[in-house]
Design a protein around this motif. Structure first.
Motif, PDB file in Angstrom:
ATOM      1  N   TRP A  74      30.781  38.880  40.016  1.00  0.00           N
ATOM      2  CA  TRP A  74      31.494  39.134  41.273  1.00  0.00           C
ATOM      3  C   TRP A  74      33.013  39.107  41.065  1.00  0.00           C
ATOM      4  O   TRP A  74      33.744  39.921  41.632  1.00  0.00           O
ATOM      5  CB  TRP A  74      31.110  38.090  42.323  1.00  0.00           C
ATOM      6  N   ALA A  75      33.458  38.173  40.238  1.00  0.00           N
ATOM      7  CA  ALA A  75      34.904  38.062  39.981  1.00  0.00           C
ATOM      8  C   ALA A  75      35.440  39.369  39.402  1.00  0.00           C
ATOM      9  O   ALA A  75      36.484  39.890  39.835  1.00  0.00           O
ATOM     10  CB  ALA A  75      35.176  36.904  39.030  1.00  0.00           C
ATOM     11  N   GLY A  76      34.728  39.911  38.404  1.00  0.00           N
ATOM     12  CA  GLY A  76      35.174  41.168  37.797  1.00  0.00           C
ATOM     13  C   GLY A  76      35.059  42.342  38.750  1.00  0.00           C
ATOM     14  O   GLY A  76      35.946  43.200  38.811  1.00  0.00           O
ATOM     15  N   ARG A  77      33.986  42.364  39.514  1.00  0.00           N
ATOM     16  CA  ARG A  77      33.733  43.519  40.409  1.00  0.00           C
ATOM     17  C   ARG A  77      34.713  43.563  41.576  1.00  0.00           C
ATOM     18  O   ARG A  77      35.141  44.638  42.001  1.00  0.00           O
ATOM     19  CB  ARG A  77      32.288  43.417  40.932  1.00  0.00           C
ATOM     20  N   LEU A  78      35.111  42.401  42.102  1.00  0.00           N
ATOM     21  CA  LEU A  78      35.986  42.356  43.281  1.00  0.00           C
ATOM     22  C   LEU A  78      37.433  41.997  42.932  1.00  0.00           C
ATOM     23  O   LEU A  78      38.258  41.794  43.830  1.00  0.00           O
ATOM     24  CB  LEU A  78      35.444  41.332  44.293  1.00  0.00           C
ATOM     25  N   ASP A  79      37.720  41.894  41.626  1.00  0.00           N
ATOM     26  CA  ASP A  79      39.064  41.533  41.159  1.00  0.00           C
ATOM     27  C   ASP A  79      39.515  40.191  41.762  1.00  0.00           C
ATOM     28  O   ASP A  79      40.614  40.068  42.304  1.00  0.00           O
ATOM     29  CB  ASP A  79      40.065  42.656  41.511  1.00  0.00           C
ATOM     30  N   LEU A  80      38.627  39.227  41.649  1.00  0.00           N
ATOM     31  CA  LEU A  80      38.939  37.868  42.129  1.00  0.00           C
ATOM     32  C   LEU A  80      39.118  36.945  40.927  1.00  0.00           C
ATOM     33  O   LEU A  80      38.507  37.144  39.871  1.00  0.00           O
ATOM     34  CB  LEU A  80      37.802  37.325  43.006  1.00  0.00           C
ATOM     35  N   ASN A  81      39.909  35.918  41.122  1.00  0.00           N
ATOM     36  CA  ASN A  81      40.106  34.933  40.071  1.00  0.00           C
ATOM     37  C   ASN A  81      39.266  33.707  40.432  1.00  0.00           C
ATOM     38  O   ASN A  81      39.560  33.008  41.399  1.00  0.00           O
ATOM     39  CB  ASN A  81      41.595  34.583  39.979  1.00  0.00           C
ATOM     40  N   ILE A  82      38.198  33.482  39.662  1.00  0.00           N
ATOM     41  CA  ILE A  82      37.287  32.362  39.916  1.00  0.00           C
ATOM     42  C   ILE A  82      37.269  31.478  38.680  1.00  0.00           C
ATOM     43  O   ILE A  82      37.167  31.971  37.556  1.00  0.00           O
ATOM     44  CB  ILE A  82      35.858  32.850  40.248  1.00  0.00           C
ATOM     45  N   ASP A  83      37.386  30.160  38.885  1.00  0.00           N
ATOM     46  CA  ASP A  83      37.439  29.246  37.738  1.00  0.00           C
ATOM     47  C   ASP A  83      36.639  27.988  38.045  1.00  0.00           C
ATOM     48  O   ASP A  83      36.278  27.729  39.201  1.00  0.00           O
ATOM     49  CB  ASP A  83      38.890  28.880  37.423  1.00  0.00           C
ATOM     50  N   VAL A  84      36.371  27.211  36.995  1.00  0.00           N
ATOM     51  CA  VAL A  84      35.622  25.964  37.140  1.00  0.00           C
ATOM     52  C   VAL A  84      36.466  24.820  36.585  1.00  0.00           C
ATOM     53  O   VAL A  84      37.227  24.998  35.634  1.00  0.00           O
ATOM     54  CB  VAL A  84      34.250  26.052  36.413  1.00  0.00           C
TER      55      VAL A  84
END
Length: 937
Positions: free
Chosen positions: A96-106
């Protein structure tokens, strides 16, 4: 309502189409509009119904509608209770991060310093984290700044956090965040008995959370079976070095696994997980083992092996209830009753590939009580009768922790401001200012904070160190890493209690389903080598057993009563009734009917939800009480205290959900115990409990942990070296002492229902009868039976026990002349020991550490001794009389672990066919001693 995906940003809809997700699940159809509406939402839905996406899709939508300027800082915080869930969530969100150009981290405890710095300088849009890491982030000025733009917090498995101190701490942390910014709170929960309480916990005081509850979208198919032994189980039991009934259980597991492509097998304890894993390996059956004491690498390996199809069965504990993605599951096996309705629903709910498909689960039980318990839980699950969430309220140690955290966060801060912030957290809604000030004063005394005359709280030099050491409310128990000396690989951990009690060099135990011998024990590490040996100790994790609730135990009592009332009917009719009322087979029902009929045929009353029976056999009192673990623990402690005060000696207690077993220093009639119970005033229960807790190891353990959370004891303090008397002197009357007591009352006891039981006894609604030990009374305490070693021990174990005893030392001491004393191995003792000085046969066989008892006997011949010393002298004479009567047989029994003259006399006095049965009885007595020794006062 149409397709709710239409409410989402077009780019999200396109991505859903790519994934083939064009139709929302029932859960998503109800939850997405509620979350998009902008309020706080608690979503309650079963596992596998699209619950996670129900929260994430609106979160993505929120971000997609923001401009790049508006997306500065962390916008969504996704909190999970386990790092494994963090890892799992990151895997699921990467696409989803790559598809929607979002920055997601843990971010969690293992996140590297480099990654943390990167997150601080360039914060992600969505951060996946744990409750403890939220605490750490609020301590850092840059991360705190990044959180000031927060728009949404999603709390996964919120029901799990709500019933723990971790959740209490998190509730205050959310209020601290709420002082900086307004954000929506979204909670994801399994099915619970009290949704309103969980919603209040999530929202906080003065806010409302909309409850979106999705009933079971999948139908659940339960089957309860108590496997019958067949001819092939006897050779299998010899191969596994166990009893035929346990071999039947293993065989049933293997048959079910072979019938399905992928099977998740839940067990209630880590001991069982390890034992089953070892059994399967012995039979060359592929299985992976997964539980919290294995290393992270071992757990990931187990998850991946199962997900990739390398093994088609994964045996696990409650860690797998929480939705970690391990692929499609065809079937769930539950070994032994799951103890609670909520656990059964969570566990069996994991089976079934697609939404709407039936989830099937088989419960394999180990005895008749276990079967009835599983029946009751299955019926309650089908009727939606789920246990209530038991929230922690006003925990003083979590409060102390958060006061220190806010002192660190703000520098100087008004005590009133801190109090008001804390009270917004629902667990502290009823906290009085007086209670708050007492905790505050305790922290001042511990020099953790400064309190000015104007009421300002300030941090001190040790505040930051304290907070970094106490980010978590999970008790700091010392853990020992276990390393394989052959490969150098870390294979898991053992807790302090196990290492102290069992981990001698040369000791053999099981972890990761394999046998190991200890070659070295250091301050923080246990080094082991692999070994093939059937006599291993399964690692013992204290306090792990899931308690059976009062309501479930009472229903088991009602099942007993119903079958007892039908006892005059043909067996087939009762079996037909049971198989129609509960999801079970004829063989399991027939076994239960015969169990109850045996009681009736012997003219014994059948203990039930309306009848308590008090039974006696020599110095054992068995109270049959169908009230569950916590009520029986409460009643047992009260009765034990009253008996101990009467005798002035120790009383040993063991409980299961249906029995309270007492071992007394002298014989007492069942009628006297029954009268004591009937006469007990319900209002005295709590004061008696609190008084009896004062000298228990349990309270000492709790006080040490609570004191650490208050900064009153350092993390590395040696628990063994602190005396109970010193702890009481220092802490009694403080918030720390009160918190330790309250935690025991919350976790271990059930005073409210114990009082209800006593009131029902006084009113006659529950009757109390007495008698001799009955078949049902004698059938208890098999719940903790070792899968590794048979109850009726295999010959190889008996021979190993005999060899050990024969090589143990005893001190032979003449009670006639009191001059002769000789230390020798048991195998070197004559058939009829004789004193070489005076020719007397009155010789005591003492254990090597009982040398001082011989000195007391010498003193008693010359002087009058105090009562406690005379008790010891009398025991030595009873010992000598046994040796006089039975010779070396008595010496063997007296040399065994935990057997005194009384228990040795019982073992010697039993009728038996051969010598091996004698050693089997010694083994049973030794096991009973190990199980009950912690209860001796």
């Amino acid at each position: 309502m149409g397709n709710v995906f239409e409410l989402l940003d077009p780019r999200i809809r396109e991505a859903l189409s790519e994934l083939g997700m064009t139709e929302p699940t029932g859960t998503q159809q109800k939850a997405i509009p509620a979350i998009l509406s902008g309020g706080h939402v608690l979503l309650i839905a079963p596992t596998g119904t699209g619950k996670t996406e129900s929260a994430l899709l609106p979160a993505f939508d929120l971000l997609m509608r923001m401009s790049s300027e508006e997306r500065e800082g962390i916008k969504v915080l996704y909190i999970t209770p386990l790092r494994a869930l963090n890892r799992d969530m990151m895997k699921r969100m990467r696409w989803w991060a790559g598809r929607l150009d979002l920055n997601i981290d843990v971010r969690h405890g293992d996140t590297t310093t480099h990654e943390r710095r990167r997150q601080a300088l360039k914060p992600p849009d969505i951060l996946i984290t744990t409750p403890e890491t939220v605490q750490a982030m609020l301590m850092g000025s840059r991360m705190r700044e990044n959180l000031k733009s927060l728009a949404m917090v999603i709390v996964d498995e919120v029901h799990e956090l709500a019933s723990s101190k971790r959740g209490t701490q998190m509730a205050i942390a959310l209020e601290r965040l709420g002082r900086y910014t307004e954000f929506r709170r979204i909670g994801l929960s399994a099915t619970v008995g009290t949704p309103g309480e969980v919603a209040k916990f999530l929202a906080g005081t003065g806010r409302e959370a909309q409850i979106v509850e999705v009933k079971l979208a999948k139908s659940l198919d339960f089957h309860v079976t108590y496997p019958e032994t067949i001819d092939s189980d006897k050779p299998l039991s010899k191969k596994l070095l166990t009893d035929p009934d346990i071999a039947a259980q293993i065989r049933t597991m293997i048959d079910l696994i072979k019938r399905n492509r992928s099977t998740l097998m839940f067990v209630n304890t880590r001991q069982s997980a390890e034992a089953i894993g070892a059994r399967f390996r012995k039979l060359d059956q592929a299985i992976a083992v997964h539980h919290g004491s294995l290393s992270k690498e071992a757990r990931i390996e187990a998850e991946d092996s199962f997900k990739d199809g390398k093994v088609n069965a994964l045996v696990c504990t409650s860690s797998m209830e929480l939705g970690i993605d391990i692929g499609d599951i065809d079937h769930v096996i539950q070994y032994m009753s799951p103890r609670e309705v909520s656990r059964l629903l969570q566990r069996v709910g994991r089976a079934g590939h697609s939404i709407g498909e039936t989830s099937s689960g088989t419960i394999i039980t180990i005895n008749e009580d276990d079967s009835a318990e599983a029946w009751a839980i299955c019926r309650r699950a089908s009727a939606g009768q789920i246990e209530n969430i038991n929230l922690y309220k006003k925990s003083y140690d979590a409060l102390a922790n958060q006061i220190c955290a806010m002192a660190l966060e703000y520098g100087d801060i008004s005590a009133t401001y801190v109090y008001e912030t804390v009270c917004k957290a629902y667990p502290y809604a009823q906290l009085s200012r007086k209670e708050f000030d007492r905790v505050l004063q305790q922290l001042v005394e511990e020099r953790l904070i400064f309190l000015s005359p104007e009421g300002l709280i300030g941090r001190k030099a040790k505040t930051r160190t304290y907070m970094y050491e106490n980010l978590s409310m999970i008790p700091d128990e010392k853990r020992f890493d276990v390393y394989d000396v052959i490969t150098g690989r870390m294979i898991g951990t053992l807790d302090e209690a196990f290492v102290v009690n069992f981990a001698d060099v040369g000791a053999i135990f099981i972890t990761k389903g394999e046998m190991w011998r200890i070659v070295e024990v250091t301050e923080d590490r246990v080094r082991v080598e692999p070994i093939e040996n059937p006599q291993g100790e399964v690692p013992s994790w204290t306090g792990e057993e899931i308690p059976v609730p009062f309501s479930v135990a009472m229903e088991v009592g009602a099942i007993r009563r119903t079958v007892a009332e039908m006892a005059g009917s043909p067996e087939a009719d009762i079996v037909r009734y049971l198989t129609s009322a509960y999801p079970t087979d004829e063989a399991t029902a027939r076994s239960y009917v015969r169990y109850v009929k045996k009681q009736v045929a012997g003219n014994y009353p059948v203990p039930s939800d309306q009848l308590v029976t008090v039974e006696e056999e020599e110095r054992t009192i068995m109270i049959n009480a169908c009230f569950g673990h916590k009520v029986n623990e409460t009643l047992g402690r009260v009765v034990t205290a009253l008996l101990a005060s009467r005798f002035g000696g120790g009383v040993a207690m063991e409980i299961d959900p249906y029995r309270i077993k007492l071992e007394l220093p002298k014989r007492i009639r069942a009628a006297d115990v029954a009268k004591m119970i009937a006469d007990l005033e319900p209002i005295f229960v709590e004061p008696i409990i609190e008084k009896t807790l004062k000298n228990t190891l349990l309270l000492k353990w709790k006080m040490v942990h609570v004191a650490r959370k208050f900064g009153a004891l350092s993390r590395d303090v040696d628990y063994e070296r602190i005396s109970m008397e010193k702890l009481l002197n220092v802490f009694e009357g403080t918030p720390m002492y009160e918190e330790a007591v309250n935690e025991i009352l919350h976790d271990k006891l059930d005073i409210d229902n114990a009082i209800k039981v006593l009131e029902k006894i006084r009113s006659g609604e529950i009757k109390v009868l007495t008698g001799r030990l009955s078949p049902i009374g004698d059938a208890g305490f098999t719940g903790g039976r070792e899968l590794m070693a048979p109850e009726s021990a295999d010959r190889s174990i008996v021979l190993a026990l005999k060899e050990r005893i024969m090589n143990d030392h005893v001190i032979l001491f003449c009670l006639n002349c009191k001059q002769f004393s000789s230390k020798r191995k048991v195998k070197d003792v004559e058939e009829r020991p004789v004193c070489p000085l005076c020719n007397s046969r009155l010789i005591a066989a003492l254990k090597p550490w009982e040398k001082e008892e011989a000195d007391l006997v010498k003193k008693a011949a010359k002087n009058k001794l105090a009562e406690p010393e005379m008790v010891k002298v009398k025991r030595v004479y009873r010992n000598g009389n046994l040796v006089l009567s039975h010779g070396r047989v008595a010496v063997i029994a007296l040399a065994s672990r935990g057997l005194g003259p009384e228990s040795a006399s019982r073992v010697i006095g039993r009728q038996r066919e051969d010598e091996e049965d004698f050693y089997r009885d010694i083994l049973k007595a030794e096991r009973d001693y190990v199980r009950t020794r912690r209860f001796w006062a």
